[in-house]
Design an enzyme around this catalytic site. Structure first.
Site, PDB file in Angstrom:
ATOM      1  N   CYS A   1     -75.552  59.065 -23.118  1.00  0.00           N
ATOM      2  CA  CYS A   1     -74.761  60.196 -22.376  1.00  0.00           C
ATOM      3  C   CYS A   1     -73.319  59.660 -21.813  1.00  0.00           C
ATOM      4  O   CYS A   1     -72.628  60.354 -21.458  1.00  0.00           O
ATOM      5  CB  CYS A   1     -75.578  60.722 -21.076  1.00  0.00           C
TER       6      CYS A   1
ATOM      7  N   ASN B   1     -78.021  69.967 -21.682  1.00  0.00           N
ATOM      8  CA  ASN B   1     -77.495  68.477 -21.741  1.00  0.00           C
ATOM      9  C   ASN B   1     -77.165  68.198 -23.227  1.00  0.00           C
ATOM     10  O   ASN B   1     -78.096  67.791 -23.899  1.00  0.00           O
ATOM     11  CB  ASN B   1     -78.533  67.389 -21.018  1.00  0.00           C
TER      12      ASN B   1
ATOM     13  N   HIS C   1     -70.704  64.636 -16.233  1.00  0.00           N
ATOM     14  CA  HIS C   1     -71.818  64.557 -17.223  1.00  0.00           C
ATOM     15  C   HIS C   1     -72.547  65.559 -16.686  1.00  0.00           C
ATOM     16  O   HIS C   1     -73.017  65.694 -15.703  1.00  0.00           O
ATOM     17  CB  HIS C   1     -72.476  63.261 -17.510  1.00  0.00           C
TER      18      HIS C   1
HETATM   19  O1  UT7 Z   1     -78.378  62.625 -19.275  1.00  0.00           O
HETATM   20  C1  UT7 Z   1     -78.996  61.171 -19.275  1.00  0.00           C
HETATM   21  C2  UT7 Z   1     -79.553  60.976 -17.881  1.00  0.00           C
HETATM   22  N1  UT7 Z   1     -80.510  61.916 -17.568  1.00  0.00           N
HETATM   23  C3  UT7 Z   1     -80.663  62.411 -16.492  1.00  0.00           C
HETATM   24  O2  UT7 Z   1     -79.943  62.282 -15.616  1.00  0.00           O
HETATM   25  C4  UT7 Z   1     -81.865  63.286 -16.008  1.00  0.00           C
HETATM   26  C5  UT7 Z   1     -82.245  63.167 -14.744  1.00  0.00           C
HETATM   27  N2  UT7 Z   1     -83.445  63.461 -14.077  1.00  0.00           N
HETATM   28  C6  UT7 Z   1     -83.647  64.699 -13.892  1.00  0.00           C
HETATM   29  O3  UT7 Z   1     -82.692  65.716 -14.223  1.00  0.00           O
HETATM   30  C7  UT7 Z   1     -84.999  65.278 -13.413  1.00  0.00           C
HETATM   31  O4  UT7 Z   1     -85.595  64.119 -12.951  1.00  0.00           O
HETATM   32  C8  UT7 Z   1     -85.815  66.062 -14.402  1.00  0.00           C
HETATM   33  C9  UT7 Z   1     -85.204  67.474 -14.351  1.00  0.00           C
HETATM   34  C10 UT7 Z   1     -86.081  65.587 -15.670  1.00  0.00           C
HETATM   35  C11 UT7 Z   1     -87.242  66.525 -13.569  1.00  0.00           C
HETATM   36  O5  UT7 Z   1     -86.926  67.269 -12.400  1.00  0.00           O
HETATM   37  P1  UT7 Z   1     -87.644  66.482 -11.098  1.00  0.00           P
HETATM   38  O6  UT7 Z   1     -87.331  67.395 -10.238  1.00  0.00           O
HETATM   39  O7  UT7 Z   1     -87.423  65.259 -10.928  1.00  0.00           O
HETATM   40  O8  UT7 Z   1     -89.172  66.733 -11.573  1.00  0.00           O
HETATM   41  P2  UT7 Z   1     -90.593  65.611 -11.643  1.00  0.00           P
HETATM   42  O9  UT7 Z   1     -90.082  65.063 -12.895  1.00  0.00           O
HETATM   43  O10 UT7 Z   1     -90.525  64.802 -10.301  1.00  0.00           O
HETATM   44  O11 UT7 Z   1     -91.520  66.521 -11.504  1.00  0.00           O
HETATM   45  C12 UT7 Z   1     -92.069  67.384 -10.728  1.00  0.00           C
HETATM   46  C13 UT7 Z   1     -93.181  68.209 -11.154  1.00  0.00           C
HETATM   47  C14 UT7 Z   1     -94.252  67.534 -11.945  1.00  0.00           C
HETATM   48  O12 UT7 Z   1     -95.518  68.075 -11.677  1.00  0.00           O
HETATM   49  P3  UT7 Z   1     -96.481  67.348 -10.372  1.00  0.00           P
HETATM   50  O13 UT7 Z   1     -96.800  66.297 -11.166  1.00  0.00           O
HETATM   51  O14 UT7 Z   1     -95.619  67.552  -9.327  1.00  0.00           O
HETATM   52  O15 UT7 Z   1     -97.825  68.539 -10.661  1.00  0.00           O
HETATM   53  C15 UT7 Z   1     -93.814  67.740 -13.296  1.00  0.00           C
HETATM   54  O16 UT7 Z   1     -94.936  67.887 -14.207  1.00  0.00           O
HETATM   55  O17 UT7 Z   1     -92.558  69.356 -12.054  1.00  0.00           O
HETATM   56  C16 UT7 Z   1     -93.228  69.342 -13.539  1.00  0.00           C
HETATM   57  N3  UT7 Z   1     -92.282  69.797 -14.596  1.00  0.00           N
HETATM   58  C17 UT7 Z   1     -92.597  70.846 -14.997  1.00  0.00           C
HETATM   59  N4  UT7 Z   1     -93.027  71.952 -14.529  1.00  0.00           N
HETATM   60  C18 UT7 Z   1     -92.567  73.210 -15.132  1.00  0.00           C
HETATM   61  C19 UT7 Z   1     -91.726  68.893 -15.291  1.00  0.00           C
HETATM   62  N5  UT7 Z   1     -91.100  69.442 -16.081  1.00  0.00           N
HETATM   63  C20 UT7 Z   1     -91.399  70.595 -16.143  1.00  0.00           C
HETATM   64  C21 UT7 Z   1     -91.256  72.093 -16.712  1.00  0.00           C
HETATM   65  N6  UT7 Z   1     -91.490  73.258 -16.132  1.00  0.00           N
HETATM   66  N7  UT7 Z   1     -90.270  72.183 -17.843  1.00  0.00           N
END
Ligand code: UT7
Length: 329
Positions: free
Chosen positions: A116, A286, A256
């Site tokens: 990225c 993204n 970004h």
């Molecule tokens: O561009 C390169 C660099 N990349 C980034 O900068 C991305 C950085 N990370 C992020 O943007 C975020 O961490 C994500 C968008 C990837 C995820 O968001 P989050 O708030 O950190 O969610 P999480 O991974 O902590 O997951 C929270 C919950 C989980 O469920 P449990 O374990 O709490 O039951 C996930 O399984 O949300 C669940 N989850 C979803 N639920 C519905 C993860 N993806 C989804 C989804 N729909 N698409």
């Protein structure tokens, strides 16, 4: 002697026609429009469909439009740098394919892969060739066809990424505008949190790697989120401090586009009001190396000669950085 700087003298971007909505994703994986919108800020992303369509299609469209709008003959271009993690093939570099498609014959061409941060790294690299006096017209492209490496059964990644990108023309400037400062960083500790395991020399393609779905992007979102906020906030603050810039001096922060919450947190930590922050993640998701040129293109009509702009990015590697430039037109 007056210092030669590399100025962006034109920008163009392109996204494919097909729009993948949150509603359609709801039919593909266990997710909701509400989750995607509140956790990422993304509503739609564009997808390049069709057999044999690589990222060179995006780069070619962006460059064709850029040459046209800047009245540049392809024969004038001396260097093409293409930032991407989704090249058409591992070799030859996609920069060569784009150059051939648009009729650039007098240039040397290569790809840069910094995930990225790719466009940011490529922009600094291209700028050095201008500043040294080696070249007069350099093309820097940032684009990705993320849909080619995304697992559309993995809800943690498939809702985030999209296809698209753009290109800028760099030319020498001696009237004070152009790229003034750049900070680039990387830390290999990040490799465990964000990667595409197979397809390189460590795990070449095999039936096994395909069965293991190892050719897709893997991301552990939370540690990446934290590192992205800290990394971008730090370099934005540093580049401002060492150039004696206050928030009032800056017209635009161009971050970004990985997650709207990351953008808002970086802006808050660096004290930027959101009115000065370019955000178009809701439209494109993204696009990896494509996000920064897509922002510059979408805001081009609002930019004025002399505007102070800070670009910042964070991505796989980890890689990150910030560039301070004065808009040249
Ligand atoms: O561009 C390169 C660099 N990349 C980034 O900068 C991305 C950085 N990370 C992020 O943007 C975020 O961490 C994500 C968008 C990837 C995820 O968001 P989050 O708030 O950190 O969610 P999480 O991974 O902590 O997951 C929270 C919950 C989980 O469920 P449990 O374990 O709490 O039951 C996930 O399984 O949300 C669940 N989850 C979803 N639920 C519905 C993860 N993806 C989804 C989804 N729909 N698409």
């Amino acid at each position: 002697m007056t210092k030669i700087r590399a100025a962006i003298t034109g920008v163009n971007a392109w996204v494919p026609e097909y729009v993948l909505t949150n509603k359609e994703l709801e039919t593909m994986v266990e997710t909701t429009d509400e989750w995607i919108t509140t956790r990422t800020g993304i509503k739609t992303r564009h997808i390049l469909k069709g057999e044999g369509q690589g990222v060179s299609v995006i780069g070619t469209k962006a460059v064709q439009g850029l040459l046209e709008k800047t009245n540049t003959d392809p024969s004038e271009i001396e260097l093409v740098i293409f930032a991407t993690v989704t090249p058409d093939m591992l070799f030859p570099d996609t920069a060569n394919l784009v150059a051939d498609a648009v009729g650039i014959k007098n240039a040397f061409c290569y790809d840069i892969s910094a995930a990225c941060s790719g466009f940011l790294y490529a922009l600094t690299t291209g700028a050095r060739f201008i500043e040294s006096g080696a070249h007069k017209k350099v093309l820097v492209i940032g684009a990705d066809k993320m849909s080619s490496i995304i697992d559309y059964t993995d809800r943690t990644t498939c809702v985030i990424f999209g296809d698209g990108g753009g290109a800028v023309l760099l030319e020498p400037s001696t009237d004070g505008d152009g790229i003034i400062d750049a900070i680039h960083r990387s830390d290999g500790v990040g490799a465990q949190y964000l990667y595409q395991k197979a397809g390189g020399s460590r795990y070449p393609a095999s039936h096994e790697t395909v069965d293991q779905r190892a050719h897709y992007v893997y991301q552990n979102g939370r540690p990446v989120f934290k590192a992205a906020v800290t990394g971008m906030s730090n370099v934005v603050t540093q580049v401002m401090e060492r150039n004696h810039l206050s928030i009032d001096d800056i017209s635009w922060l161009v971050p970004h586009q990985a997650n709207k919450r990351i953008i808002e947190t970086v802006a808050r930590q660096a004290d930027f009001p959101m009115e000065k922050v370019m955000v178009n993640i809701h439209k494109y998701g993204n696009t990896t190396a494509g996000t920064l040129p897509l922002c510059l293109h979408d805001w081009e009509s609002q930019l004025n000669k002399g505007d102070n702009i800070i670009l910042t990015a964070f991505g796989g590697g980890f890689t990150w950085g910030a560039i301070y430039l004065k808009w040249a037109y």
